[in-house]
Motif scaffolding. Structure first.
Motif, PDB file in Angstrom:
ATOM      1  N   VAL A   9      -6.881  -3.831  -1.582  1.00  0.00           N
ATOM      2  CA  VAL A   9      -5.451  -3.818  -1.861  1.00  0.00           C
ATOM      3  C   VAL A   9      -4.863  -2.604  -1.142  1.00  0.00           C
ATOM      4  N   LEU A  10      -3.902  -2.873  -0.267  1.00  0.00           N
ATOM      5  CA  LEU A  10      -3.302  -1.827   0.548  1.00  0.00           C
ATOM      6  C   LEU A  10      -1.848  -1.619   0.135  1.00  0.00           C
ATOM      7  N   SER A  11      -1.404  -0.397   0.159  1.00  0.00           N
ATOM      8  CA  SER A  11      -0.054  -0.066  -0.298  1.00  0.00           C
ATOM      9  C   SER A  11       0.807   0.398   0.869  1.00  0.00           C
ATOM     10  N   ALA A  12       1.949   0.988   0.542  1.00  0.00           N
ATOM     11  CA  ALA A  12       2.902   1.427   1.559  1.00  0.00           C
ATOM     12  C   ALA A  12       2.221   2.332   2.580  1.00  0.00           C
ATOM     13  N   GLY A  13       2.521   2.100   3.839  1.00  0.00           N
ATOM     14  CA  GLY A  13       1.909   2.859   4.921  1.00  0.00           C
ATOM     15  C   GLY A  13       0.764   2.125   5.592  1.00  0.00           C
ATOM     16  N   ALA A  14       0.348   0.989   5.004  1.00  0.00           N
ATOM     17  CA  ALA A  14      -0.750   0.227   5.598  1.00  0.00           C
ATOM     18  C   ALA A  14      -0.285  -0.451   6.886  1.00  0.00           C
ATOM     19  N   LEU A  15      -1.155  -0.425   7.893  1.00  0.00           N
ATOM     20  CA  LEU A  15      -0.857  -1.020   9.190  1.00  0.00           C
ATOM     21  C   LEU A  15      -1.891  -2.101   9.484  1.00  0.00           C
ATOM     22  N   LEU A  16      -1.422  -3.303   9.759  1.00  0.00           N
ATOM     23  CA  LEU A  16      -2.312  -4.430  10.029  1.00  0.00           C
ATOM     24  C   LEU A  16      -2.029  -5.000  11.417  1.00  0.00           C
ATOM     25  N   GLY A  17      -3.067  -5.187  12.213  1.00  0.00           N
ATOM     26  CA  GLY A  17      -2.909  -5.854  13.508  1.00  0.00           C
ATOM     27  C   GLY A  17      -2.575  -4.956  14.665  1.00  0.00           C
ATOM     28  N   GLY A  18      -2.672  -3.634  14.479  1.00  0.00           N
ATOM     29  CA  GLY A  18      -2.270  -2.729  15.542  1.00  0.00           C
ATOM     30  C   GLY A  18      -3.085  -2.845  16.817  1.00  0.00           C
ATOM     31  N   HIS A  19      -4.356  -3.210  16.692  1.00  0.00           N
ATOM     32  CA  HIS A  19      -5.223  -3.311  17.867  1.00  0.00           C
ATOM     33  C   HIS A  19      -5.567  -4.750  18.220  1.00  0.00           C
ATOM     34  N   ASP A  20      -5.052  -5.693  17.471  1.00  0.00           N
ATOM     35  CA  ASP A  20      -5.484  -7.078  17.648  1.00  0.00           C
ATOM     36  C   ASP A  20      -5.002  -7.711  18.946  1.00  0.00           C
ATOM     37  N   LEU A  21      -4.042  -7.097  19.607  1.00  0.00           N
ATOM     38  CA  LEU A  21      -3.574  -7.694  20.861  1.00  0.00           C
ATOM     39  C   LEU A  21      -4.541  -7.459  22.001  1.00  0.00           C
ATOM     40  N   PHE A  22      -5.534  -6.575  21.837  1.00  0.00           N
ATOM     41  CA  PHE A  22      -6.444  -6.271  22.936  1.00  0.00           C
ATOM     42  C   PHE A  22      -7.533  -7.321  23.118  1.00  0.00           C
TER      43      PHE A  22
END
Length: 649
Positions: free
Chosen positions: A566-579
């Protein structure tokens, strides 16, 4: 330059000298190759169907370039280097090929005959940018997933149909699409490949230039001293057996040469007016069929003196239906000191122009000019126009990528057949096509191939593709528009959230970003909301963007690979997935969730514009892999044993 010399004999050469070469076509590709080969000692003859050199380069007696007009991308362009070496005067007019002279300086006339204000003009561009962004994002996904090709028109119509556009908004969007496609690519969107219409097209530096004495001055300088046989129409090219010369049949007799360079326009190859024996390889014939060949026609209106704003180079025409009228009108007073207006009509509209009577052309142009400059405009002293698709020695203007085609077809078209038949021209240049520099480069490429002298040609070293440049321009406009609409507090909130964000592996991806790059990226995110139980993304779907949780909590199910989190405010998802071709986990809103979202295509464009940030992202990604490797221990990667085998498995 000579013509009408005896042609019923092979080119003479000393027994041990360089092989003789016959060049078919005295356009810039053929002339560039012929000049380079002659300077190396090859006996060279050029046969040309027209009564002039230049081909689709044609400056008429009024000084109007009725064919090729601009040096597209002045800085670093080999044509710029050529005209400077020939000491031919040229002038910089700016712009980026599609928006000749530059969109910022375009005086865009609306239905009321008045120039559009800055705000309305920019709103139109923003709407068009949105459609083009979606268009390119879909094309990017289609290429990655190897989906079937569709026409660019089908893709555009789907996007516009899914948007909530007023009639006025759609008219503005289609105006911009016509500028980019109809008047630049020279073909209707229905005949262009959605996936590949400008894939890999490299550009030189910003800004177009014009030749003060017209492009004809360039080809005449190249032709000077060459053996050029004008008014020789080629009908057949026959390759003999090994060691035998190639026979080229013309309406003035046959020519024999050790090697033949074909620089015929793609339109002529498509028409079958010139036959080959034996027939060209199937791959080359298939490439000819798949590639498109667009048409860009011009109408030149000549006046005694200018009655329009003398300091304006390009006028945009948005007075009537965009599909029936030109998008731009060029003033040659600004660039050449000539009281001439030039209308550009591309694709099917340009081809239709060729069927109009002189009276119909006069009425049509009167409507356009009076819409823009008022009812009291004078009658032109005379009107000239082109008909490139009806021209038997052109059959159109320049190549484009048709549906199910790709730039690989251009490369195939440029490949030699055996050791004695070679091909050049703008339609054989997969680095960029449809321009003078495309043809010129291809001529040098084949001269290098024929002679074996590799110093004659180096592949283009342009650093960016046209798509990337346009994407970056759109991205910067988008970010500028967003920052103009966000309050100072809203932008500060986004920046703070981005600065402190953490991905599921504990990496603060954007912490090193500062200043402009951080503000730009923060402004680009869309704000979205989710109710409890809403699914942000599902397991094994294709990753397509970045989610930054700004309020609330989300549940992440990693499909058993990692523990549920469970992730709260400030969580970042998918930042590197475009590579890489990443797949998503299931992410569900636990309660009310507010998030920022940025699609990967726009994020990738941001990284193109800020390469230092891209290197930072890649560095972080490698660091994450190293952390994962340390946590897992030293294990062999799947298939690693293959490296120690006796050969490929």
């Amino acid at each position: 330059m000579t013509d009408h010399q005896p042609e019923d004999r092979p080119n003479d050469r000393p027994p041990a000298g360089p092989p003789s070469v016959l060049v078919i076509g005295a356009g810039i590709a053929g002339l560039a190759a012929a000049r380079a080969l002659r300077d190396l000692g090859h006996p060279v003859t050029v046969v040309e169907a027209r009564d002039r050199v230049g081909g689709r380069i044609w400056t008429d007696h009024d000084g109007v370039d009725l064919g090729a007009h601009w040096i597209h991308g002045t800085d670093g362009n080999p044509i710029t280097e050529l005209v400077e070496s020939l000491e031919l005067p040229y002038g910089y007019v700016g712009g980026d090929s599609a928006y000749t002279g530059g969109f910022d300086r375009l005086r865009l006339i609306g239905p009321d005959g008045r120039a559009l204000g800055h705000a309305l003009k920019n709103r139109m561009l923003e709407l068009a940018d949105g459609v083009l962004h979606e268009l390119e994002q879909r094309a990017d996904l289609a290429r990655k997933r190897e989906l079937p090709d569709i026409s660019l028109a089908d893709a555009v119509n789907e996007i516009i149909a899914s948007g909530d556009f007023s009639d006025e908004d759609e008219r503005g969007i289609r105006y911009h699409l016509n500028v980019i496609l109809r008047e630049d690519v020279a073909e209707d969107a229905g005949k262009l490949s959605h996936k590949f219409w400008e894939d890999g097209y490299l550009v030189y530096g910003y800004g177009d230039s014009v030749l003060r004495d017209g492009y004809q001055s360039v080809v005449e300088a190249l032709a000077d001293g060459l053996d050029v046989r004008l008014e020789h129409v080629v009908t057949r090219v026959e390759r003999g057996g090994a060691g035998e010369p190639v026979r080229v049949a013309t309406d003035h007799g046959d020519f024999l040469a050790d090697k033949v360079l074909v620089t015929l326009p793609l339109g002529v190859l498509k028409s079958g007016a010139v036959t080959f024996g034996p027939a060209l390889p199937e791959a080359k014939r298939a490439a000819v069929a798949r590639l498109g060949f667009g048409t860009l026609n011009k109408i030149a209106l000549h006046y005694r003196e200018p009655f329009w704003p003398a300091d304006q180079y390009v006028f945009g025409y948005l007075c009537r239906e965009a599909d029936r009228y030109p998008t731009v009108v060029i003033s040659m007073w600004k660039s050449h000191g000539r009281a001439t207006l030039v209308l550009l009509l591309g694709a099917s509209l340009g081809r239709e122009l060729e069927t109009w009577s002189d009276d119909e052309v006069a009425a049509y142009t009167t409507t356009v000019v009076q819409d823009m400059f008022g009812p009291d405009t004078p009658t032109p002293t005379h009107i000239t126009r082109t008909a490139w698709s009806a021209d038997p020695f052109a059959r159109g203007s320049y190549a484009c990528i048709g549906v199910d085609g790709s730039p690989r077809d251009l490369q195939t078209l440029g490949e030699p057949v055996g050791e004695n038949l070679f091909f050049a021209g703008e339609a054989t240049n997969s680095h960029h096509w449809g321009c003078v520099h495309s043809a010129y480069e291809s001529g040098l490429r084949e001269a290098a191939r024929i002679s074996g002298n590799t110093a004659l040609y180096k592949p283009p070293t342009a650093e960016i593709s046209r798509r990337q440049r346009r994407d970056i321009d759109r991205m910067k406009r988008f970010a500028g528009m967003r920052m103009g609409h966000l309050s100072e507090a809203e932008l500060a909130d986004r920046v703070a959230c981005l600065k402190t964000s953490v991905d599921p592996y504990g990496v603060r991806v954007f912490e090193p970003l500062v200043g402009t790059e951080l503000d730009t990226l923060a402004s680009m995110f869309d704000e979205v909301g989710f109710a409890p139980g809403d699914v942000l993304c599902r397991e094994d779907a294709a990753a397509h963007g970045i989610y930054l949780i700004s309020a609330g909590e989300v549940s992440v199910d990693f499909g058993g690979i990692y523990e549920h989190a469970v992730l709260s405010a400030g969580a970042l998802l998918g930042g590197h997935d475009l590579f890489f071709n990443a797949r998503t986990s299931t992410v569900t809103a636990v309660g009310e969730v507010r998030a920022f979202f940025l699609d990967h295509y726009r994020y990738k464009t941001f990284l193109y514009a800020f390469p230092d940030v891209m290197m930072l992202m890649i560095t972080n990604l490698v660091a994450r892999w190293e952390q994962l490797e340390s946590a897992l221990g030293t294990v062999a990667l799947p298939g690693a044993q293959r490296l120690h085998g006796s050969g490929p498995q």
